[in-house]
Design a protein around this motif. Sequence first.
Motif, short mmCIF file in Angstrom:
data_model
loop_
_atom_site.label_atom_id
_atom_site.label_comp_id
_atom_site.label_asym_id
_atom_site.label_seq_id
_atom_site.Cartn_x
_atom_site.Cartn_y
_atom_site.Cartn_z
N ASN A 1 -7.77 19.35 9.78
CA ASN A 1 -8.39 18.51 8.75
C ASN A 1 -7.33 17.61 8.15
N MET A 2 -7.74 16.43 7.77
CA MET A 2 -6.79 15.52 7.13
C MET A 2 -7.47 14.88 5.92
N PHE A 3 -6.74 14.89 4.79
CA PHE A 3 -7.22 14.24 3.59
C PHE A 3 -6.22 13.16 3.23
N SER A 4 -6.70 12.02 2.79
CA SER A 4 -5.77 10.94 2.51
C SER A 4 -6.24 10.08 1.33
N ILE A 5 -5.26 9.59 0.56
CA ILE A 5 -5.53 8.65 -0.54
C ILE A 5 -4.63 7.44 -0.32
N LEU A 6 -5.14 6.28 -0.62
CA LEU A 6 -4.33 5.07 -0.49
C LEU A 6 -4.57 4.17 -1.70
N LEU A 7 -3.47 3.69 -2.26
CA LEU A 7 -3.56 2.72 -3.35
C LEU A 7 -3.01 1.41 -2.79
N SER A 8 -3.75 0.34 -2.98
CA SER A 8 -3.34 -0.90 -2.35
C SER A 8 -3.46 -2.09 -3.29
N TYR A 9 -2.50 -3.01 -3.15
CA TYR A 9 -2.45 -4.20 -3.99
C TYR A 9 -2.26 -5.42 -3.10
N SER B 1 0.84 -1.19 0.00
CA SER B 1 0.00 0.00 0.00
C SER B 1 0.88 1.24 0.00
N GLN B 2 0.43 2.25 -0.72
CA GLN B 2 1.12 3.54 -0.68
C GLN B 2 0.09 4.62 -0.42
N GLY B 3 0.34 5.43 0.57
CA GLY B 3 -0.61 6.46 0.94
C GLY B 3 -0.09 7.87 0.67
N PHE B 4 -1.01 8.79 0.61
CA PHE B 4 -0.68 10.21 0.53
C PHE B 4 -1.53 10.93 1.58
N ILE B 5 -0.89 11.79 2.36
CA ILE B 5 -1.59 12.46 3.45
C ILE B 5 -1.39 13.97 3.38
N LEU B 6 -2.49 14.69 3.51
CA LEU B 6 -2.43 16.14 3.50
C LEU B 6 -3.21 16.65 4.72
N THR B 7 -2.55 17.47 5.56
CA THR B 7 -3.26 18.00 6.72
C THR B 7 -3.27 19.53 6.65
N SER B 8 -4.31 20.12 7.24
CA SER B 8 -4.40 21.58 7.26
C SER B 8 -3.50 22.14 8.35
N GLU B 9 -3.53 21.50 9.52
CA GLU B 9 -2.63 21.84 10.62
C GLU B 9 -2.06 20.54 11.15
N ASN B 10 -1.03 20.61 12.00
CA ASN B 10 -0.42 19.44 12.63
C ASN B 10 0.18 18.49 11.59
N GLN B 11 1.08 17.63 12.08
CA GLN B 11 1.75 16.68 11.16
C GLN B 11 1.28 15.27 11.44
N GLY C 1 1.91 17.81 2.24
CA GLY C 1 1.61 16.59 1.51
C GLY C 1 2.68 15.55 1.74
N SER C 2 2.36 14.44 2.39
CA SER C 2 3.36 13.43 2.71
C SER C 2 3.04 12.10 2.05
N PHE C 3 4.10 11.50 1.47
CA PHE C 3 3.97 10.15 0.91
C PHE C 3 4.58 9.13 1.87
N ARG C 4 4.95 9.59 3.06
CA ARG C 4 5.67 8.69 3.96
C ARG C 4 4.73 7.78 4.73
N PHE C 5 3.83 7.15 4.02
CA PHE C 5 2.98 6.14 4.63
C PHE C 5 2.85 4.99 3.64
N SER C 6 3.47 3.88 3.98
CA SER C 6 3.39 2.71 3.09
C SER C 6 3.46 1.43 3.92
N GLU C 7 2.86 0.40 3.39
CA GLU C 7 2.84 -0.88 4.09
C GLU C 7 3.14 -1.98 3.08
N LEU C 8 4.07 -2.87 3.45
CA LEU C 8 4.42 -3.99 2.58
C LEU C 8 4.46 -5.25 3.43
N GLY C 9 3.88 -6.30 2.92
CA GLY C 9 3.90 -7.55 3.68
C GLY C 9 4.00 -8.73 2.76
N LEU C 10 4.67 -9.76 3.24
CA LEU C 10 4.81 -10.99 2.46
C LEU C 10 4.68 -12.14 3.45
#
Lengths: 404, 167
Positions: free
Chosen positions: A394-402, A48-58, A66-75
């Motif tokens: 506020n937080m907006f987020s998109i995630l693409l997952s396989y 999974s790769q996520g994108f996160i955008l917040t109005s305030e706070n991190q 805008g952060s792409f530092r959210f990802s998950e990999l598992g095997l």
Amino acid sequence: MKSLVSSKFVSPVALLEALVLVLCLGSFVPSVYGNLLPENTQIHGFASQGFILTSENQFFGDSQNGSFRFSELGLNTSIQFTPDFQFAAQALSRQAGPGDNGQIHLDFGFLDYKWISNESGALGMRLGRVKNPLGFYNDTRDVAFTRPSIFLPESIYFDRTRNLALSADGANLYAEYRTDAGSFFYELEIGYPDVDDRETVLSFIGDSNGVLDNQLSYITRLLFEKDGGQLRFGLSGALINIEFKSASSPSGDGMIRFRPLILSFQYNSERWNLTSEYALRYFKYRNVGQIGDFTKMGESIYLQGAYRITPQVEGFLRYDLLFQDRNDRNGAEFALHNPGRPAHTQFAKDWTAGLLWGMTDAWMTRVEYHYVDGTAWLPLLDNPLPSETKRYWNMFSILLSYRF
Amino acid sequence: MRIREKVYLKLKSRRYKHNLATIFKNMKRHCVTILLVFLMTLSAVSGAWAQDVVVHPEVDKSDISRNALRAIFGMRLRKWSNGEPITVFVLRDDSPVHIEFSKTILHMFPYQLRRAWDRQVFSGTGQSPFLVNSLEEMRTKVASTPGAIGYIPREGVDEKLSVLKVR
């Protein structure tokens, strides 16, 4: 500080490599399933790769830009030696801002033996690193396909202390009992949970100079499912024991006892489902650094409704509430005694709306929007200065997952 | 199909041939015809969708409870009463036969099965069933794998498969 900076640059590359590996395996493994792998062995994975955008706070990196530092990999792999004896293990790499740098670790790895298994139920035991049975979602919390949203309701499934909740080294005794009225699933786990990651340490002891040492802990869950899971009820609880070893004086060792209790409810129909979980979290500190002695009872609840618009598209709405201390819900008293820590660090009221689009069986996209009042579950490593956090955000987020 | 077309043409030609009064006169007969067509269509459709649970012919079992069947297709019950391993075959989640099987035989929604498999696969507590891509593949795999279980539309059952009655 240096290691933090370097991990920032190294891990995305490592993650990219791992992502390519997972995708390659994903397209390779199913096609050769019948030929190369023995019938009793399976390999599965997810990315999974996520994108996160917040109005305030991190949240998980520099999300205000805008952060792409959210990802998950598992095997994972599982080998069924006999119908009653199985081995399973999963490697996991997760990147989530500064709190999780994408390092690969063993998520679970255990032997599973059943003494009894027949039409009316089962009795068995798992030995090794086992997933902690807490609430509906904890067992598979890092697999986007098994979650109801990009981020699980943070009030119950904190990302702050996730390692503590994730898995434990020990034994898990389980029983299943099927009746015409419904099925019961019981688990009792005894083991040592992971408490030494930095986010967990910060959450538990703040700036106190010392380390946490896990002690033998107990986790248990009873699930009842009616009509193949149309109605699901759960009751889970844990007795988690952590020793505080003071770095400043050897006689200053202390103890933390953490006792969460979670009630879970879910109703599933063809088009919509309703889920709610309520948790009470009891903390008892004894002689823990600057914190000293104290007890408090935290409280969490969420209510979530999801509607399947088409078989591929689902929308959901959720209200999620968290109070660090149920006797001080607005945090006023806390703020009075803790200069530099605003009252809004003691609660979080989160309205979330989101959409899921299952493009194929293997690919999924999610978007979601949070409107949050309070910062009680905001990651501490992302926001080192509580006084600089904003109450409303506020937080907006998109995630693409396989997965395969 | 041909019968339905004939009836439709008959009705259509009558409408053109007769004026309103005659149509009213023949109303009763029309109603009977329409009802007949409706019932025929219904029985044809429901016949096509009736599913049977099928097992490898050597599986020593003729009936099973819905609970046990849910446990088998939910990948929780992994062996027959004589200890033989169960191999579960399923069609894709969006296959009409799979959807109908889940709903009418297991009394579950396909997404519930999917969730149960995912939960087990990604917590290491179970495995996922084997996916087949067609009814033909389902038939041959169940017939040739000892301990296998699957499902097919009723009219496709032959002597190479045993039917498991759901209690």
